[in-house]
Design an enzyme around this catalytic site. Structure first.
Site, PDB file in Angstrom:
ATOM      1  N   ASN A  37       0.813  -1.219   0.000  1.00  0.00           N
ATOM      2  CA  ASN A  37       0.000   0.000   0.000  1.00  0.00           C
ATOM      3  C   ASN A  37       0.849   1.274   0.000  1.00  0.00           C
ATOM      4  OD1 ASN A  37      -2.398   1.353   0.034  1.00  0.00           O
ATOM      5  ND2 ASN A  37      -3.002   0.748   2.110  1.00  0.00           N
ATOM      6  N   HIS A 122     -15.622  -5.001   9.608  1.00  0.00           N
ATOM      7  CA  HIS A 122     -15.307  -3.701  10.218  1.00  0.00           C
ATOM      8  C   HIS A 122     -16.571  -2.883  10.441  1.00  0.00           C
ATOM      9  CE1 HIS A 122     -10.876  -3.243   8.724  1.00  0.00           C
ATOM     10  NE2 HIS A 122     -11.129  -4.453   9.148  1.00  0.00           N
ATOM     11  N   GLU A 236      -5.819  -4.943  18.916  1.00  0.00           N
ATOM     12  CA  GLU A 236      -4.822  -5.086  17.834  1.00  0.00           C
ATOM     13  C   GLU A 236      -3.818  -3.938  17.831  1.00  0.00           C
ATOM     14  OE1 GLU A 236      -6.729  -5.534  14.055  1.00  0.00           O
ATOM     15  OE2 GLU A 236      -5.020  -4.705  12.973  1.00  0.00           O
ATOM     16  N   GLU A 262       0.468  -6.995  11.320  1.00  0.00           N
ATOM     17  CA  GLU A 262       0.106  -6.810   9.908  1.00  0.00           C
ATOM     18  C   GLU A 262       1.240  -6.151   9.121  1.00  0.00           C
ATOM     19  OE1 GLU A 262      -3.478  -4.441  10.542  1.00  0.00           O
ATOM     20  OE2 GLU A 262      -2.447  -2.707   9.709  1.00  0.00           O
ATOM     21  N   HIS A 312      -4.148 -10.559   8.391  1.00  0.00           N
ATOM     22  CA  HIS A 312      -4.538  -9.264   7.842  1.00  0.00           C
ATOM     23  C   HIS A 312      -5.380  -9.490   6.586  1.00  0.00           C
ATOM     24  CE1 HIS A 312      -2.753  -5.187   6.242  1.00  0.00           C
ATOM     25  NE2 HIS A 312      -3.943  -5.012   6.758  1.00  0.00           N
ATOM     26  N   ASP A 316      -6.327  -3.441   0.841  1.00  0.00           N
ATOM     27  CA  ASP A 316      -5.087  -3.290   0.068  1.00  0.00           C
ATOM     28  C   ASP A 316      -4.395  -4.632  -0.163  1.00  0.00           C
ATOM     29  OD1 ASP A 316      -4.884  -2.505   2.983  1.00  0.00           O
ATOM     30  OD2 ASP A 316      -2.754  -2.812   2.602  1.00  0.00           O
ATOM     31  N   GLU A 339      -9.370 -11.568   8.941  1.00  0.00           N
ATOM     32  CA  GLU A 339      -9.985 -10.256   8.702  1.00  0.00           C
ATOM     33  C   GLU A 339     -10.651 -10.225   7.326  1.00  0.00           C
ATOM     34  OE1 GLU A 339      -7.194  -7.002   8.547  1.00  0.00           O
ATOM     35  OE2 GLU A 339      -8.764  -5.502   8.829  1.00  0.00           O
TER      36      GLU A 339
HETATM   37  C1  CS2 Z   1      -5.860  -1.941   9.290  1.00  0.00           C
HETATM   38  C2  CS2 Z   1      -5.595  -1.662   7.825  1.00  0.00           C
HETATM   39  O1  CS2 Z   1      -7.107  -3.759   8.523  1.00  0.00           O
HETATM   40  C3  CS2 Z   1      -6.450  -3.314   9.451  1.00  0.00           C
HETATM   41  O2  CS2 Z   1      -6.307  -3.885  10.508  1.00  0.00           O
HETATM   42  O3  CS2 Z   1      -4.829  -1.731  10.158  1.00  0.00           O
HETATM   43  O4  CS2 Z   1      -6.552  -0.740   7.422  1.00  0.00           O
HETATM   44  C4  CS2 Z   1      -4.217  -1.113   7.495  1.00  0.00           C
HETATM   45  O5  CS2 Z   1      -4.057   0.144   8.054  1.00  0.00           O
HETATM   46  C5  CS2 Z   1      -3.984  -1.071   6.024  1.00  0.00           C
HETATM   47  O6  CS2 Z   1      -4.150  -2.348   5.513  1.00  0.00           O
HETATM   48  C6  CS2 Z   1      -2.605  -0.517   5.706  1.00  0.00           C
HETATM   49  O7  CS2 Z   1      -2.218  -0.802   4.426  1.00  0.00           O
HETATM   50 MG    MG Z   2      -4.818  -3.210  11.718  1.00  0.00          MG
END
Ligand code: CS2
Ligand code: MG
Length: 402
Positions: A37, A122, A236, A262, A312, A316, A339
């Site tokens: 990203n 989320h 987290e 992550e 993760h 992205d 996730e």
């Molecule tokens: C976040 C993400 O998904 C998560 O837990 O922390 O939004 C993260 O910030 C992005 O994937 C960064 O590229």
């Molecule tokens: Mg995160």
């Protein structure tokens, strides 16, 4: 079978993705995700300029030897650009191997260890009531686990909370925007969010929360302790993890389970965290952790120390990573949770996939390989667009973590 060629494509169907396609002399091909990203073009160049020429003529079944060749052989080890590039190669080779053997990838990783892969979604909102509505919407979709984030009174923007209507996407087009942060305000407000969510939704739902590395270890200990009555599934990235010993302090103060990793790209980023049992969930996934080959090893180490995985899965990470991660999740014994941030319709069209989500669980599908395809002709209609994650500053302008 020999590798005949490999091609790197950068496309932007809603956000940027870097995709590696490896082709063999027998007509089989494999796909790997190489998206980092905000630094996408660096990985694309690392692959096309430095890695692809070294792959031609190699046996694609030699996943271990090729991984070691790219890792040890380069002299320069680790780092997100290097490891993301190696991951793309490794995932594409596992895809080829599973296709050649005509079996879904999970069968090469240990076979099914569970009936489905539990995932969390989320729930974001500008305030507690909006976040509560977002949690309710996830329950309507039968999620069993939800991550909850909400705006902080006195702060104009909060990472993880969308500015307008529509789904949340972390990267923004153009140069990086800047957000304002106050750990003090955040620490006062966050327990109120979870108190309300437990009152509204009861005790059964798994609730998660992401601190985005913004606390010091002692602040993280305080937050974890304040959240104990609401029994989170995990807290987290409480603190940046360059100093793994920092997590000893957090552990000493709270029984709230901790997830981290992550941004890790090697098991060496987590060796102390794992062997001292300082965390409960390792967030590293196949894309930034260097591929399936090292992730299997990291998961095996974690298994010996009561640490589970929690890959993760933000937007992205392309559907190729999601597909590969789901096969991994299904196969290993110490899987915890996956996730899930849904991709845009355009992204799903560019990457048609066999995986499906229903009643809180994913299935990777039974297609040979990782089950994710790439529509190159459609991808060509979405050229790269510069985009970055926002930068975060404290109220006095000091640059801060996220
Ligand atoms: C976040 C993400 O998904 C998560 O837990 O922390 O939004 C993260 O910030 C992005 O994937 C960064 O590229
Ligand atoms: Mg995160």
């Amino acid at each position: 079978m020999k590798i005949r060629g490999a091609k790197v494509t950068v496309c932007s169907p809603g956000r940027n993705f870097v995709t590696l396609k490896i082709e063999t002399d027998e007509g089989l091909s494999g796909l790997g995700d190489a998206t980092l990203n905000g630094r996408e073009l660096a990985v694309a160049s690392y692959l096309s300029d430095h890695v692809v020429p070294c792959l031609i003529g190699r046996d694609p079944f030699q996943t271990e030897d090729i991984w070691q060749y790219l890792y040890r052989g380069a002299y320069w080890r680790k780092g997100p650009v290097t490891m993301t590039a190696i991951s793309a190669v490794d995932v594409a080779l596992w895809d080829i191997k599973a296709k050649a053997l005509n079996t879904p990838l999970y069968n090469l990783l240990g076979g099914r260890s569970r009936t489905g892969v539990m995932a969390y979604g989320h729930a974001n909102g500008r305030d507690i009531s909006e976040t509560s509505d977002a949690v309710a919407a996830h329950l309507d979709r039968k999620f069993l686990a939800v991550r909850a984030q909400c705006g902080i009174p006195g702060l104009p923007t909060t990472y993880g909370v969308p500015k307008g209507e529509g789904p949340y996407e972390p990267a923004e087009k153009g140069l990086p925007s800047e957000h304002v942060w106050s750990s003090e305000k955040y620490l006062l407000h966050t327990p109120k969010l979870f108190e309300q969510l437990r009152v509204t939704f009861g005790d059964d739902l798994h609730l998660l929360h992401d601190c985005h590395h913004r606390l010091t270890p002692i602040q993280a200990g305080r937050l974890g302790k304040a959240l104990e009555p609401y029994h989170l599934f995990w807290m987290e990235d409480p603190t940046p993890a360059e100093l793994q010993e920092g997590f000893r302090l957090i552990r000493r103060h709270t029984t709230t389970p901790i997830a981290v990793g992550e941004v890790f790209n090697s098991v060496w980023d987590a060796n102390l965290l794992i062997t001292e049992q300082l965390i409960d969930y390792l967030r590293m996934t196949v894309l930034h952790g260097g591929g399936i080959t090292p992730m299997k090893k990291a998961a095996s180490l974690a298994e010996m120390y009561h640490v589970q995985t929690g890959c993760h899965g933000a937007t992205d990470l392309s559907p190729i990573t999601m597909g590969a991660a789901l096969h991994f999740d299904l196969a290993i014994n110490n899987f915890g949770i996956q996730e899930y941030m849904p991709h845009t319709k355009e992204t799903d069209e560019v990457f048609p996939h066999a995986y499906t989500f229903r009643d809180g669980f994913f299935q990777p599908g039974e297609t040979p390989g990782h089950g994710v395809d790439f529509n190159e002709a459609l991808a060509a209609k979405f050229p790269y667009e510069r985009a970055y994650l926002p930068v975060n500053r404290k109220l006095d302008g000091t640059l801060w973590d996220w």
